[in-house]
Write an enzyme that holds these catalytic residues in place. Sequence first.
Site, PDB file in Angstrom:
ATOM      1  N   LYS A 128       0.851  -1.182   0.000  1.00 56.31           N
ATOM      2  CA  LYS A 128       0.000   0.000   0.000  1.00 56.31           C
ATOM      3  C   LYS A 128       0.891   1.238   0.000  1.00 56.31           C
ATOM      4  O   LYS A 128       2.055   1.166   0.359  1.00 56.31           O
ATOM      5  CB  LYS A 128      -0.945   0.025   1.188  1.00 56.31           C
ATOM      6  CG  LYS A 128      -0.234   0.315   2.495  1.00 56.31           C
ATOM      7  CD  LYS A 128      -1.178   0.774   3.556  1.00 56.31           C
ATOM      8  CE  LYS A 128      -1.828   2.070   3.188  1.00 56.31           C
ATOM      9  NZ  LYS A 128      -0.930   3.253   3.321  1.00 56.31           N
TER      10      LYS A 128
ATOM     11  N   THR B  18       1.079   5.225   5.436  1.00 56.07           N
ATOM     12  CA  THR B  18       2.275   4.431   5.615  1.00 56.07           C
ATOM     13  C   THR B  18       2.530   3.608   4.370  1.00 56.07           C
ATOM     14  O   THR B  18       1.643   3.356   3.592  1.00 56.07           O
ATOM     15  CB  THR B  18       2.025   3.474   6.799  1.00 56.07           C
ATOM     16  OG1 THR B  18       2.044   4.233   7.988  1.00 56.07           O
ATOM     17  CG2 THR B  18       3.031   2.377   6.878  1.00 56.07           C
TER      18      THR B  18
ATOM     19  N   GLU C 203      -0.417  10.967  -3.566  1.00 56.59           N
ATOM     20  CA  GLU C 203      -1.533  11.904  -3.531  1.00 56.59           C
ATOM     21  C   GLU C 203      -1.308  13.109  -4.433  1.00 56.59           C
ATOM     22  O   GLU C 203      -0.309  13.800  -4.319  1.00 56.59           O
ATOM     23  CB  GLU C 203      -1.763  12.366  -2.103  1.00 56.59           C
ATOM     24  CG  GLU C 203      -2.405  11.273  -1.279  1.00 56.59           C
ATOM     25  CD  GLU C 203      -2.384  11.578   0.194  1.00 56.59           C
ATOM     26  OE1 GLU C 203      -1.790  12.589   0.567  1.00 56.59           O
ATOM     27  OE2 GLU C 203      -2.958  10.785   0.948  1.00 56.59           O
TER      28      GLU C 203
ATOM     29  N   ASN D 222      -4.210  17.137   1.884  1.00 56.98           N
ATOM     30  CA  ASN D 222      -3.531  17.048   3.171  1.00 56.98           C
ATOM     31  C   ASN D 222      -3.831  18.207   4.115  1.00 56.98           C
ATOM     32  O   ASN D 222      -3.118  18.418   5.088  1.00 56.98           O
ATOM     33  CB  ASN D 222      -2.020  16.932   2.953  1.00 56.98           C
ATOM     34  CG  ASN D 222      -1.656  15.534   2.488  1.00 56.98           C
ATOM     35  OD1 ASN D 222      -1.763  14.580   3.248  1.00 56.98           O
ATOM     36  ND2 ASN D 222      -1.271  15.415   1.222  1.00 56.98           N
TER      37      ASN D 222
END
Lengths: 393, 393
Positions: free
Chosen positions: B177, B188, B268, B390
């Site tokens: 991931k 993470t 992201e 974020n």
Amino acid sequence: MIEQIRGGVTAAAGFLCGSTSAGIKNPKAPREDLAVVYSELPAVAAGTFTTNLVKAAPVRVSMEHISSGEARAVVLNSGNANACTGPDGLKDARRMTVSAGLVLGVAGEEVLVCSTGRIGVRMPIDRIEEAIPRIKLSNTASLKCAKAIMTSDTFPKEIAVRVETPKGVFHVGGIAKGAGMIDPNMATMLSVITTDAKVSQADLKKVLGGAVEDSFNRITIDGDMSTNDTVIALANGASKVRPPLALLREAFDAVAQTLARMIVKDGEGVTKFVEIALTGAASKEDARKAAEAIANSTLVKCAWAGGDPNWGRIMDAMGYSGAKLVEEKVSIDYEDLPLVRGGLVTDTPWKKVQAVAARKEFRIGVDLGLGKFSHTVWTTDLTEEYVRLNLGE
Amino acid sequence: MIEQIRGGVTAAAGFLCGSTSAGIKNPKAPREDLAVVYSELPAVAAGTFTTNLVKAAPVRVSMEHISSGEARAVVLNSGNANACTGPDGLKDARRMTVSAGLVLGVAGEEVLVCSTGRIGVRMPIDRIEEAIPRIKLSNTASLKCAKAIMTSDTFPKEIAVRVETPKGVFHVGGIAKGAGMIDPNMATMLSVITTDAKVSQADLKKVLGGAVEDSFNRITIDGDMSTNDTVIALANGASKVRPPLALLREAFDAVAQTLARMIVKDGEGVTKFVEIALTGAASKEDARKAAEAIANSTLVKCAWAGGDPNWGRIMDAMGYSGAKLVEEKVSIDYEDLPLVRGGLVTDTPWKKVQAVAARKEFRIGVDLGLGKFSHTVWTTDLTEEYVRLNLGE
């Protein structure tokens, strides 16, 4: 007694300055982009320069000229950084000092030079040499000079203080431009500080070094250190007052810290001013590392932009900072609200902490619980606007 | 011959996996968030863990359990990182290994644990213990498990390879991931890699260490290293093939590098995948420092987002990286286009370089001209979308 006054870089007796338009960035859309600061009397000089190994030509030339310990003038420009320009760039920077010296009646070696703006582009040295003689010096042009050195800055930065001592009055004043980074290349932090106090070159160096350490070296907007960063101090003794060093340092601190805070507040896309007061570190170096890791963490800065007091990201940043850290000993406060104790989140109402993080200006206290060393940094959030401003071409 | 096949973490013989929903983040909006990877045979185990000094409870427990050199299973969850949770968190992580062990018929010490999600929040351990027995193991559930450990990832990450040797066939496969960071706390990088090759624990450790160094340790999205980063390798020998170490390493490289590239591409707000191949450094450490300074420079990344091949910002980043650097010796290429030679911009048509920087994927070659050391990193641009994702709460 230290009192704030007007006058910026010409508040101290015997200093003049002036600016003009040389069309450096764009001759078709000229703006004021060239300035000179001049001392009517011989002056001792000290400087701190970027530690970046890629040093712009004006930095190299100023470092060379300042090694004599004396200088009479500083010539500054915006619109072109004269960095990554090779031997031609060095020649151009030297020509700027010689041209300014000719007009002022001093040697080129007595002139320092600061540039900010585009990287990797030759200076339009002919236009600059043509423009320098047009500069009219006066003791009221400080704000005009502060404007001429602006790049992405949104407001000019100047400050001065008047200091009364039993032996008489002396002054310290300065101008600066911001550390924000701009399209299409990087800008720079520049500052010139003048004083009419009497001080030896060695002492001026000490005072300036300490003041820079506690001001300009505390600020970080994006962690990128420019090729051109320069702070220059000139002391001409015109006041005939030789103040105690501690007092001179206090006056320099007032000037440098005010300019540094202005730079942070004027950072690109900035919506928040954050002070990080890190204490309890096992060494001075650890204190600096931990504080700067927080201040430079993209994630922490994004959280602040959203008004999120994200302590997990703060813990994480310190964890990879390289500083000694024992998770179970960490405390974090937002202003006077205890948010983390012993590495664990407290039961302080989250809404209260959020209300602090929503302010335009707040202080975070972090204690590592390991020793007696501390370090304070001033930083900002990271916003979508910052990214937009730095997309480049 | 190394050939890509389906099956991910269950491509290797003797490995099963399964997942379920434990409602970890939000019991009212459950999604698959709990997974188990299991070896039917005893397996040697190796792991690499975050070097962040703030280590999540599952990292601490896994480091402890893996010290035996063997493991039978890994239990993984998304939705909660179990980080900064103190002694309670450690207890919860241990309970996860014991619960999984009970269901699988192995000791808790033979189970490793990986968590990702919110920081500083207690695990809903009762819901997890209730959910573990519901997990159905199979050799076709790898993709389902890859989905269960996703946080801000937009696609599941799995890969497997089949390797033919004169002595027979073995397999290596894995799931992972992403390293993207998410609201309201950090995520993470997690990965589990399985193989049915026969290999000693010492050799597996060596192979995994090398493969991680050249894959997961090369990627950087925002420079923030998580408290939970973990890569685990299990080797159960079910193929009865003991491949030459170089071949096993090649297979691990194929798996780890594919997963690492997937993570970068799924970062992201990412719109570009950039490889920075730094050569000519005076030391290995210098090569790493210079490459990572470029990859982590906010300004460089913003420039890429705007399709700007901003070499000035690249020079600047290397200048403050701490690596030895002589400006006059630096070369920079965008793909095969020479952009900087001897520290100066070349006359390569700017439009051509811009066309490279406008691509979704490109390679930058940087040569410091000082020595024979090199380092390659994979990174991304920094976009407004990243900041938006974020902002936190």
